[in-house]
Design a protein around this motif. Sequence first.
Motif, mmCIF file in Angstrom:
data_model
loop_
_atom_site.group_PDB
_atom_site.id
_atom_site.type_symbol
_atom_site.label_atom_id
_atom_site.label_comp_id
_atom_site.label_asym_id
_atom_site.label_seq_id
_atom_site.Cartn_x
_atom_site.Cartn_y
_atom_site.Cartn_z
ATOM 1 N N ALA A 25 0.830 -1.212 0.000
ATOM 2 C CA ALA A 25 0.000 0.000 0.000
ATOM 3 C C ALA A 25 0.860 1.256 0.000
ATOM 4 C CB ALA A 25 -0.933 -0.004 1.209
ATOM 5 N N LEU A 48 0.832 2.485 8.183
ATOM 6 C CA LEU A 48 0.897 2.993 6.811
ATOM 7 C C LEU A 48 1.457 4.420 6.705
ATOM 8 C CD1 LEU A 48 0.265 2.323 3.856
ATOM 9 C CD2 LEU A 48 -1.985 3.315 4.202
ATOM 10 N N TYR A 90 1.901 -0.251 -13.557
ATOM 11 C CA TYR A 90 2.065 -1.312 -12.556
ATOM 12 C C TYR A 90 3.391 -2.026 -12.714
ATOM 13 C CZ TYR A 90 -2.470 -0.812 -10.487
ATOM 14 O OH TYR A 90 -3.515 -0.326 -9.789
ATOM 15 N N ILE A 110 -17.521 -0.531 15.570
ATOM 16 C CA ILE A 110 -17.552 -0.820 14.130
ATOM 17 C C ILE A 110 -17.322 -2.306 13.880
ATOM 18 C CG2 ILE A 110 -16.379 -0.423 11.932
ATOM 19 C CD1 ILE A 110 -15.759 2.417 12.894
ATOM 20 N N LEU A 151 -3.249 11.354 4.360
ATOM 21 C CA LEU A 151 -2.807 10.027 4.795
ATOM 22 C C LEU A 151 -1.740 10.148 5.891
ATOM 23 C CD1 LEU A 151 -2.577 8.018 1.457
ATOM 24 C CD2 LEU A 151 -4.381 7.963 3.160
ATOM 25 N N PRO A 211 -14.558 3.559 19.397
ATOM 26 C CA PRO A 211 -15.378 3.494 18.179
ATOM 27 C C PRO A 211 -15.069 2.279 17.305
ATOM 28 C CG PRO A 211 -13.793 5.293 18.056
ATOM 29 C CD PRO A 211 -13.769 4.786 19.448
ATOM 30 N N ASN A 212 -13.785 1.890 17.208
ATOM 31 C CA ASN A 212 -13.453 0.739 16.377
ATOM 32 C C ASN A 212 -14.095 -0.546 16.908
ATOM 33 O OD1 ASN A 212 -12.131 1.418 14.064
ATOM 34 N ND2 ASN A 212 -10.098 1.371 14.974
ATOM 35 N N LEU A 266 -8.023 2.158 3.885
ATOM 36 C CA LEU A 266 -7.542 1.907 5.240
ATOM 37 C C LEU A 266 -7.708 3.149 6.096
ATOM 38 C CD1 LEU A 266 -4.361 -0.165 4.504
ATOM 39 C CD2 LEU A 266 -6.158 -0.823 6.087
ATOM 40 N N PHE A 267 -7.342 4.305 5.512
ATOM 41 C CA PHE A 267 -7.442 5.557 6.263
ATOM 42 C C PHE A 267 -8.888 5.833 6.651
ATOM 43 C CE2 PHE A 267 -8.177 10.162 6.255
ATOM 44 C CZ PHE A 267 -7.316 10.538 7.268
ATOM 45 N N MET A 321 2.581 1.797 -3.509
ATOM 46 C CA MET A 321 1.604 2.248 -4.499
ATOM 47 C C MET A 321 1.196 3.697 -4.254
ATOM 48 S SD MET A 321 -0.672 -1.216 -4.871
ATOM 49 C CE MET A 321 -2.146 -0.422 -5.407
ATOM 50 N N ALA A 322 0.815 4.001 -3.019
ATOM 51 C CA ALA A 322 0.367 5.360 -2.711
ATOM 52 C C ALA A 322 1.526 6.347 -2.841
ATOM 53 C CB ALA A 322 -0.227 5.416 -1.307
ATOM 54 N N PHE A 358 -11.460 3.721 6.762
ATOM 55 C CA PHE A 358 -12.091 2.688 7.581
ATOM 56 C C PHE A 358 -11.519 2.632 8.996
ATOM 57 C CE2 PHE A 358 -12.635 -1.832 8.806
ATOM 58 C CZ PHE A 358 -14.021 -1.824 8.837
ATOM 59 N N ALA A 359 -10.216 2.793 9.128
ATOM 60 C CA ALA A 359 -9.609 2.583 10.443
ATOM 61 C C ALA A 359 -9.309 3.870 11.194
ATOM 62 C CB ALA A 359 -8.319 1.768 10.302
ATOM 63 N N ILE A 360 -9.297 5.012 10.513
ATOM 64 C CA ILE A 360 -8.956 6.253 11.209
ATOM 65 C C ILE A 360 -10.079 7.279 11.126
ATOM 66 C CG2 ILE A 360 -7.327 8.181 11.306
ATOM 67 C CD1 ILE A 360 -5.170 6.237 10.300
ATOM 68 N N ALA A 369 -3.266 -0.001 9.086
ATOM 69 C CA ALA A 369 -3.673 1.396 8.937
ATOM 70 C C ALA A 369 -2.765 2.333 9.726
ATOM 71 C CB ALA A 369 -5.122 1.581 9.382
ATOM 72 N N ALA A 388 -13.375 7.017 9.954
ATOM 73 C CA ALA A 388 -14.693 6.570 10.426
ATOM 74 C C ALA A 388 -14.758 6.510 11.956
ATOM 75 C CB ALA A 388 -15.040 5.223 9.806
ATOM 76 N N PRO A 389 -13.782 5.912 12.630
ATOM 77 C CA PRO A 389 -13.860 5.902 14.088
ATOM 78 C C PRO A 389 -13.853 7.296 14.698
ATOM 79 C CG PRO A 389 -11.875 4.745 13.329
ATOM 80 C CD PRO A 389 -12.698 5.037 12.140
ATOM 81 N N LEU A 448 -4.160 3.070 -7.517
ATOM 82 C CA LEU A 448 -2.947 3.062 -6.696
ATOM 83 C C LEU A 448 -3.223 3.601 -5.296
ATOM 84 C CD1 LEU A 448 -0.210 4.392 -9.138
ATOM 85 C CD2 LEU A 448 -0.445 2.089 -8.255
ATOM 86 N N ILE A 449 -4.082 4.595 -5.248
ATOM 87 C CA ILE A 449 -4.296 5.284 -3.988
ATOM 88 C C ILE A 449 -5.360 4.572 -3.143
ATOM 89 C CG2 ILE A 449 -6.125 6.978 -4.517
ATOM 90 C CD1 ILE A 449 -2.742 7.996 -3.251
ATOM 91 N N PRO A 502 -6.054 1.437 -1.880
ATOM 92 C CA PRO A 502 -5.843 0.661 -0.646
ATOM 93 C C PRO A 502 -5.525 1.556 0.549
ATOM 94 C CG PRO A 502 -4.453 -0.182 -2.436
ATOM 95 C CD PRO A 502 -5.115 1.037 -2.953
ATOM 96 N N GLY A 503 -4.628 2.518 0.340
ATOM 97 C CA GLY A 503 -4.263 3.426 1.432
ATOM 98 C C GLY A 503 -5.453 4.246 1.886
ATOM 99 N N LEU A 504 -6.215 4.723 0.917
ATOM 100 C CA LEU A 504 -7.361 5.570 1.223
ATOM 101 C C LEU A 504 -8.427 4.801 2.001
ATOM 102 C CD1 LEU A 504 -7.746 8.527 0.536
ATOM 103 C CD2 LEU A 504 -9.183 7.843 -1.383
#
Lengths: 279, 324
Positions: free
Chosen positions: A90, A153, A183, A131, A113, A127-128, B21-22, A93-94, B24-26, A150, B28-29, B14-15, B17-19
């Motif tokens: 991740a 990252l 890719y 969820i 990010l 909160p997690n 995760l961000f 790629m990012a 969903f895990a950061i 997460a 949203a909570p 490309l972006i 997966p990172g997005l």
Amino acid sequence: MSKKKKAGIGRVFMWVILIAIAIVQIFPLIWLLDFSVASSTEMFTSGLLIIPKKIMWSNYSKAFTDGHFLLYLKNSILINVLAVILVLIASIMAGFACRRMRWKLSGFVKTMLLMGMMIPIHATLLPNYKIYTELGITDTMWALLIPYVAFSLPQGLFLMTSFIESIPVELEEAAVIDGCGIYRIIFQVITPMLKTSIATVSIMTFLNNWNEFMMARIYLSSDKWKTLPFSILDFTGQYSSNYAIQFAVMALTAAPAIIVYIILNKHITKGVAMGAVKG
Amino acid sequence: MKKLYSNKLVIFSLILPGLLLFIFAILAPICLSIYYGFTNYTGMGTYDMIGLENYKNLLHDEAFAISLRNSLLLAIGFICIQHPIAMIIAAVLDKLGGRAESFFRCVYFIPNVISIAVIAKLWGFIYNPNFGLLNNIVKAFGGKGDINWLDEKNAIWSVLIVLIWHGFGWGMLIYYTGIKNIDPTLYEAASIDGASQSQTFLRVTLPLMKPVIQVNVTMAVISALKQMETVYLLTQGGPGNSTQFAANYLYQQGFTAYRYGYGNAIGVIFIIICLIATVALNKVFEDRDEVRMRKHERDEEKRRNAMRKSVTVKNKLNSIKAVG
């Protein structure tokens, strides 16, 4: 002459400080090892260390089975290796998308990010939990894997972008002329050049997550996916009042990380230094 | 090339997966925390929206104030006790060289790779009033050795000692790397000028270490704020909230005190405090860097001007000589 003498005193002083701090740092662990092979009755001594009448290796065998050592070790290795792989993919790629690709929001998305680095991980516990309960993934591997990836990252992304920046663009231009897609450029041209940063990110991710137990404590309920720290945290059973065996469990739980650290000492030192200074 | 590099679909993939995760895990909570922070939810059953009630209560919450005070104490402990020792040790190690250097470096870092689960239990035993190591040491020095290290008066200091001890290797390693990056010719120059070792440390090493110190201080403050695991296992924030830290407090409120809404309100404030601390520290240090950089540039320009002048003078002299 007097200068030489002064330098000599300085050297002695230097060694005294070095050894004193080393003792402070390591003595609790020696104490731990010492008591872990004693019998439980010998522990109530007023001496600093004890010479056990008989070395109780059986403490360790009991700790090994009663602490579910193998299962927890397997879980720890599996979850951490997966987390490292996912963080690497991740973040490469990012990182490539934010550094090399041409789009308007690249700066904004990267900053967003990276914000994750500033968010205290424990603020998301409440909160997690909600969820994950709603989604029905508590007590599965995902409940650990998702937050581990997460929260590692941002650091990975930060390191990767600064390394990708230093790779000459000409390499990619040549690849484009050869007809490579994005890719293939990322995974066959760029990734092999990122060896040092891949090592750094892997080490930092491992160090972040290997010993984590708060999330595991809250999101997991059965033993199925519990990680190594639970060998000691959940150590109850019939030996819960036997302190010597508890010492053996502690030593056993700490052992894998210490052994790996001593073997990979140089690489880990380099990785931490690079990660921390850049991060 | 340009077309390939601005393909929206590729960028998005490309972006993604990172997005995800961000979000969903950061993200949203955090949003969920903000929502529940306005409720009186206990963790089960129904709940009402109560507006800013939780935040008002938080203002008068003594335990939360103690948590912040403890974070401040810990940060001061890191910066005033751990860091000076770590830096001196790093400087000494750098001079040592050879096997001894890597041996000591390794020993100092070992506590860092051990799980906090083990560290906290181990120190629990070290502080144990009956057979603990610390009371035995006190006895060895002729004391009575019946001190309760984890009572209301001593507990916070005992916790600070564990944390300073545990993080020592990390701080040391970063200073050590910083010192290793200093150009060795500077030390040679200093020794030629007849500087003593302490002079070299104060005049050469310390000023050059400024950026490393800034990074380390920032990290110390942040980790002091984020502290949770050690107190969770060693003291549970007690006795009587005396060793409470924000993260542990919100956990207790949310999960064991059945005040899930209130716990989330603490979480929101906690995140804001961490953000402010990070941004503020970066600002403070950044400004200084910039000021120094600007000064450096000005000096450089002066020097360049001076050089230009001297060159023209030299040229003039040469031309005069040639004429002569």
